[in-house]
Scaffold this active site. Structure first.
Site, PDB file in Angstrom:
ATOM      1  N   LYS A 136       0.824  -1.209   0.000  1.00 18.35           N
ATOM      2  CA  LYS A 136       0.000   0.000   0.000  1.00 18.35           C
ATOM      3  C   LYS A 136       0.858   1.260   0.000  1.00 18.35           C
ATOM      4  O   LYS A 136       0.619   2.198  -0.766  1.00 18.35           O
ATOM      5  CB  LYS A 136      -0.935   0.004   1.216  1.00 18.35           C
ATOM      6  CG  LYS A 136      -2.102  -0.962   1.092  1.00 18.35           C
ATOM      7  CD  LYS A 136      -2.833  -1.149   2.409  1.00 18.35           C
ATOM      8  CE  LYS A 136      -3.541   0.076   2.874  1.00 18.35           C
ATOM      9  NZ  LYS A 136      -4.362  -0.196   4.087  1.00 18.35           N
ATOM     10  N   CYS A 196       0.115  -3.317  11.008  1.00 15.98           N
ATOM     11  CA  CYS A 196       1.495  -3.089  10.574  1.00 15.98           C
ATOM     12  C   CYS A 196       1.604  -1.654  10.086  1.00 15.98           C
ATOM     13  O   CYS A 196       0.776  -1.196   9.291  1.00 15.98           O
ATOM     14  CB  CYS A 196       1.879  -4.059   9.457  1.00 15.98           C
ATOM     15  SG  CYS A 196       3.559  -3.777   8.837  1.00 15.98           S
ATOM     16  N   ALA A 234      -0.213   2.127   6.752  1.00 15.36           N
ATOM     17  CA  ALA A 234      -0.608   1.105   7.725  1.00 15.36           C
ATOM     18  C   ALA A 234      -1.672   0.198   7.137  1.00 15.36           C
ATOM     19  O   ALA A 234      -2.397   0.576   6.208  1.00 15.36           O
ATOM     20  CB  ALA A 234      -1.128   1.758   9.007  1.00 15.36           C
ATOM     21  N   ASP A 235      -1.767  -0.988   7.709  1.00 12.79           N
ATOM     22  CA  ASP A 235      -2.877  -1.882   7.400  1.00 12.79           C
ATOM     23  C   ASP A 235      -3.261  -2.614   8.673  1.00 12.79           C
ATOM     24  O   ASP A 235      -2.389  -2.968   9.485  1.00 12.79           O
ATOM     25  CB  ASP A 235      -2.504  -2.888   6.310  1.00 12.79           C
ATOM     26  CG  ASP A 235      -3.716  -3.662   5.820  1.00 12.79           C
ATOM     27  OD1 ASP A 235      -4.658  -3.004   5.317  1.00 12.79           O
ATOM     28  OD2 ASP A 235      -3.747  -4.896   5.931  1.00 12.79           O
ATOM     29  N   THR A 236      -4.550  -2.819   8.857  1.00 14.87           N
ATOM     30  CA  THR A 236      -5.072  -3.473  10.052  1.00 14.87           C
ATOM     31  C   THR A 236      -5.952  -4.648   9.659  1.00 14.87           C
ATOM     32  O   THR A 236      -6.776  -4.531   8.750  1.00 14.87           O
ATOM     33  CB  THR A 236      -5.898  -2.484  10.906  1.00 14.87           C
ATOM     34  OG1 THR A 236      -5.052  -1.398  11.324  1.00 14.87           O
ATOM     35  CG2 THR A 236      -6.467  -3.163  12.142  1.00 14.87           C
TER      36      THR A 236
END
Length: 236
Positions: free
Chosen positions: A81, A139, A102-104
């Protein structure tokens, strides 16, 4: 929920001081949040960090079965991303000194839950969480130019850029949720843009009996660890 809200504001005040000594220097540089998430904008805005936003155009369609664990999956998704945004923004003038991505995801240890695709999907997710605990994994990826006078990234991404990547895990506990409660919550519409199908910071907080770990991570951005890592790459 008023008690929970009080805790949130207390945490914000404590964590803001971590960047306060260098906030003026940070806000004199160009920082970009590579996310359209209103929760991430809110969390970073609460500590008075100035930043632009740029939505990533990366299509989040990685094959989950090709990863050995949920944490490996969220690491690669977050990385892809931000790389898409970095490729665009570092062709601009002036280039950013820092890009934050970020990614959740939510996981029960085996399955990966992202944003629900429909109301029925959201109901399925919340039903699977009922009476159990699950984990929220985020992350965060920081990309900085090697030429930066402000930051020194942890690892080399390429000849021009450095990358710093870290994760946070929080455990969330839900009591047994009656079917009508789950359906009524999903009918509010709050589920649809959130990993796991709920938002702890709003109505969804009433479904949660407790958490172990960073509250802000459950919202989608681990504020404390971000402040620590940003201080680590800041050139004093």
């Amino acid at each position: 929920m008023s008690t929970l809200g009080g805790v949130v504001f207390s945490f914000c005040a404590i964590r803001a001081t971590m960047l306060q000594p260098i906030l003026h220097q940070l806000n004199s540089t160009r920082i970009v949040l590579a996310s359209s998430s209103p929760r991430r904008k809110q969390i970073l805005g609460n500590i008075n960090l100035k930043f632009d936003t740029a939505k990533s155009n990366f299509e989040e369609n990685l094959d989950k079965s090709s990863f050995s664990s949920p944490i490996e999956y969220v690491r690669e998704t977050a990385r892809q991303k931000i790389l898409e945004v970095a490729q665009r923004l570092y062709q601009e003038e002036p280039p950013p000194e820092l890009i934050i991505g970020a990614d959740t995801i939510v996981t029960d240890g085996k399955n990966i839950f992202e944003k629900p695709s429909s109301k029925d999907h959201a109901i399925q997710m919340l039903t699977s969480f009922s009476g159990k605990s699950h984990k929220v994994l985020t992350c965060v990826v920081l990309v900085t130019p090697k030429s930066s006078k402000t930051f020194k990234g942890r690892d080399t991404l390429n000849d021009q850029l450095d990358i710093t990547q870290f994760e946070e895990i929080s455990e969330v506990f839900m009591p047994e949720l009656p079917k009508e409660v789950i359906k009524s919550y999903v009918d509010t519409g709050e589920s649809m843009d959130k990993a796991g199908g709920y938002g702890i910071q709003a109505i969804g907080g009433s479904l949660i009996s407790g958490i172990r770990g960073d509250y802000f991570n459950v919202m989608g951005f681990p504020l404390h660890k971000f402040c620590v890592e940003l201080r680590n790459i800041y050139k004093m």
